[in-house]
Write a protein that holds these residues in place. Structure first.
Motif, mmCIF file in Angstrom:
data_model
loop_
_atom_site.group_PDB
_atom_site.id
_atom_site.type_symbol
_atom_site.label_atom_id
_atom_site.label_comp_id
_atom_site.label_asym_id
_atom_site.label_seq_id
_atom_site.Cartn_x
_atom_site.Cartn_y
_atom_site.Cartn_z
ATOM 1 N N VAL A 25 0.881 -1.168 0.000
ATOM 2 C CA VAL A 25 0.000 0.000 0.000
ATOM 3 C C VAL A 25 0.915 1.212 0.000
ATOM 4 O O VAL A 25 1.612 1.473 0.980
ATOM 5 N N GLY A 26 0.926 1.925 -1.127
ATOM 6 C CA GLY A 26 1.856 3.047 -1.248
ATOM 7 C C GLY A 26 3.284 2.526 -1.222
ATOM 8 O O GLY A 26 3.632 1.596 -1.945
ATOM 9 N N ASP A 27 4.115 3.110 -0.345
ATOM 10 C CA ASP A 27 5.507 2.668 -0.217
ATOM 11 C C ASP A 27 5.685 1.595 0.841
ATOM 12 O O ASP A 27 6.777 1.048 0.989
ATOM 13 N N ALA A 28 4.630 1.300 1.598
ATOM 14 C CA ALA A 28 4.727 0.316 2.682
ATOM 15 C C ALA A 28 4.382 -1.083 2.184
ATOM 16 O O ALA A 28 3.471 -1.256 1.381
ATOM 17 N N ARG A 29 5.140 -2.060 2.670
ATOM 18 C CA ARG A 29 4.874 -3.468 2.358
ATOM 19 C C ARG A 29 4.779 -4.227 3.664
ATOM 20 O O ARG A 29 5.659 -4.118 4.511
ATOM 21 N N THR A 30 3.702 -5.003 3.832
ATOM 22 C CA THR A 30 3.570 -5.829 5.019
ATOM 23 C C THR A 30 3.303 -7.265 4.598
ATOM 24 O O THR A 30 2.666 -7.523 3.576
ATOM 25 N N GLU A 31 3.787 -8.179 5.405
ATOM 26 C CA GLU A 31 3.557 -9.594 5.148
ATOM 27 C C GLU A 31 2.089 -9.896 5.413
ATOM 28 O O GLU A 31 1.528 -9.466 6.424
ATOM 29 N N ILE A 32 1.441 -10.613 4.512
ATOM 30 C CA ILE A 32 0.015 -10.891 4.667
ATOM 31 C C ILE A 32 -0.221 -12.075 5.590
ATOM 32 O O ILE A 32 -1.000 -11.994 6.527
ATOM 33 N N SER A 58 1.152 -22.432 9.844
ATOM 34 C CA SER A 58 0.347 -23.477 9.200
ATOM 35 C C SER A 58 -0.406 -22.921 7.990
ATOM 36 O O SER A 58 -0.535 -23.608 6.965
ATOM 37 N N LEU A 59 -0.879 -21.682 8.061
ATOM 38 C CA LEU A 59 -1.549 -21.067 6.925
ATOM 39 C C LEU A 59 -0.545 -20.781 5.805
ATOM 40 O O LEU A 59 -0.850 -20.967 4.627
ATOM 41 N N ALA A 60 0.647 -20.364 6.171
ATOM 42 C CA ALA A 60 1.686 -20.116 5.164
ATOM 43 C C ALA A 60 2.018 -21.401 4.413
ATOM 44 O O ALA A 60 2.176 -21.386 3.185
ATOM 45 N N ARG A 61 2.115 -22.533 5.134
ATOM 46 C CA ARG A 61 2.388 -23.815 4.465
ATOM 47 C C ARG A 61 1.260 -24.173 3.500
ATOM 48 O O ARG A 61 1.514 -24.611 2.381
ATOM 49 N N LEU A 62 0.003 -23.968 3.937
ATOM 50 C CA LEU A 62 -1.141 -24.257 3.074
ATOM 51 C C LEU A 62 -1.098 -23.396 1.815
ATOM 52 O O LEU A 62 -1.243 -23.890 0.701
ATOM 53 N N CYS A 63 -0.885 -22.102 1.982
ATOM 54 C CA CYS A 63 -0.904 -21.178 0.843
ATOM 55 C C CYS A 63 0.290 -21.382 -0.086
ATOM 56 O O CYS A 63 0.185 -21.141 -1.286
ATOM 57 N N ARG A 64 1.394 -21.815 0.452
ATOM 58 C CA ARG A 64 2.559 -22.106 -0.391
ATOM 59 C C ARG A 64 2.262 -23.323 -1.271
ATOM 60 O O ARG A 64 2.632 -23.379 -2.429
ATOM 61 N N ARG A 65 1.553 -24.300 -0.706
ATOM 62 C CA ARG A 65 1.252 -25.541 -1.411
ATOM 63 C C ARG A 65 0.036 -25.394 -2.328
ATOM 64 O O ARG A 65 0.010 -25.940 -3.433
ATOM 65 N N PRO A 114 -2.287 -22.221 -3.290
ATOM 66 C CA PRO A 114 -2.699 -20.819 -3.154
ATOM 67 C C PRO A 114 -4.158 -20.566 -3.508
ATOM 68 O O PRO A 114 -4.703 -19.529 -3.159
ATOM 69 N N GLU A 115 -4.804 -21.522 -4.167
ATOM 70 C CA GLU A 115 -6.198 -21.325 -4.539
ATOM 71 C C GLU A 115 -7.168 -21.549 -3.379
ATOM 72 O O GLU A 115 -8.357 -21.258 -3.493
ATOM 73 N N MET A 116 -6.695 -22.028 -2.254
ATOM 74 C CA MET A 116 -7.566 -22.340 -1.118
ATOM 75 C C MET A 116 -8.192 -21.074 -0.530
ATOM 76 O O MET A 116 -7.618 -19.994 -0.560
ATOM 77 N N GLY A 117 -9.388 -21.246 0.026
ATOM 78 C CA GLY A 117 -10.182 -20.145 0.556
ATOM 79 C C GLY A 117 -9.479 -19.243 1.561
ATOM 80 O O GLY A 117 -9.549 -18.011 1.434
ATOM 81 N N PRO A 118 -8.802 -19.797 2.581
ATOM 82 C CA PRO A 118 -8.140 -18.910 3.552
ATOM 83 C C PRO A 118 -7.076 -18.014 2.907
ATOM 84 O O PRO A 118 -6.916 -16.861 3.299
ATOM 85 N N ASN A 152 -7.712 -10.934 -0.484
ATOM 86 C CA ASN A 152 -8.809 -9.979 -0.653
ATOM 87 C C ASN A 152 -8.822 -8.932 0.450
ATOM 88 O O ASN A 152 -9.187 -7.779 0.211
ATOM 89 N N ALA A 153 -8.441 -9.316 1.667
ATOM 90 C CA ALA A 153 -8.368 -8.340 2.765
ATOM 91 C C ALA A 153 -7.349 -7.258 2.437
ATOM 92 O O ALA A 153 -7.577 -6.073 2.712
ATOM 93 N N CYS A 154 -6.248 -7.618 1.824
ATOM 94 C CA CYS A 154 -5.243 -6.637 1.396
ATOM 95 C C CYS A 154 -5.845 -5.696 0.365
ATOM 96 O O CYS A 154 -5.679 -4.472 0.454
ATOM 97 N N ARG A 155 -6.550 -6.247 -0.604
ATOM 98 C CA ARG A 155 -7.147 -5.420 -1.661
ATOM 99 C C ARG A 155 -8.212 -4.471 -1.107
ATOM 100 O O ARG A 155 -8.342 -3.352 -1.584
ATOM 101 N N ARG A 156 -8.972 -4.936 -0.105
ATOM 102 C CA ARG A 156 -9.986 -4.064 0.499
ATOM 103 C C ARG A 156 -9.354 -2.847 1.167
ATOM 104 O O ARG A 156 -9.976 -1.800 1.280
ATOM 105 N N ARG A 157 -8.121 -2.987 1.617
ATOM 106 C CA ARG A 157 -7.392 -1.860 2.217
ATOM 107 C C ARG A 157 -6.734 -0.990 1.142
ATOM 108 O O ARG A 157 -5.982 -0.076 1.468
#
Length: 120
Positions: free
Chosen positions: A46-53, A58-65, A67-71, A77-82
């Motif tokens: 967001v702008g010049d700031a970057r934050t880890e989502i 355990s969620l990071a392992r799921l999303c790495r494996r 990424p299409e999963m709901g969580p 989407n929460a990032c995009r809403r901001r």
């Protein structure tokens, strides 16, 4: 200058697959499908700031494996809403085309308040 190469015709022209070349996915889709480096799975810029989502291991392992999963989609989407832009750990934007590819991999059903499938 060299003459252009002549076009070749497949021997079996009754097979549509023999005539049409296989579609090539856009480079961005291919890049987003690459294995991610160690470290954060996604960033929210967001702008010049970057934050880890995603910070929970355990969620990071799921999303790495998968990424299409709901969580994972929820966090993006929460990032995009901001007002943010989602980047993979390899600094590749997760665009609507990438999200559409994720959606193609899974069946997403959204329920409305009455418990019926909502139109997409």
């Amino acid at each position: 200058a060299a003459a252009p190469a002549a076009a070749t015709t497949p021997a079996n022209t009754s097979d549509p697959a023999a005539i049409a070349p296989a579609p090539t996915p856009p480079a961005q889709l291919a890049d987003a499908a690459r294995p991610l480096p160690d470290g954060p799975v996604y960033w929210c810029a967001v702008g010049d700031a970057r934050t880890e989502i995603i910070t929970e291991p355990s969620l990071a392992r799921l999303c790495r494996r998968a990424p299409e999963m709901g969580p994972c989609q929820y966090e993006r989407n929460a990032c995009r809403r901001r007002g943010g832009t989602v980047l993979t750990g390899a600094d590749i934007p997760v665009t609507p085309a990438v999200e559409a590819e994720y959606d193609r991999r899974v069946l997403r059903v959204t329920l409305n308040a009455e418990g019926r499938a909502a139109p997409r």
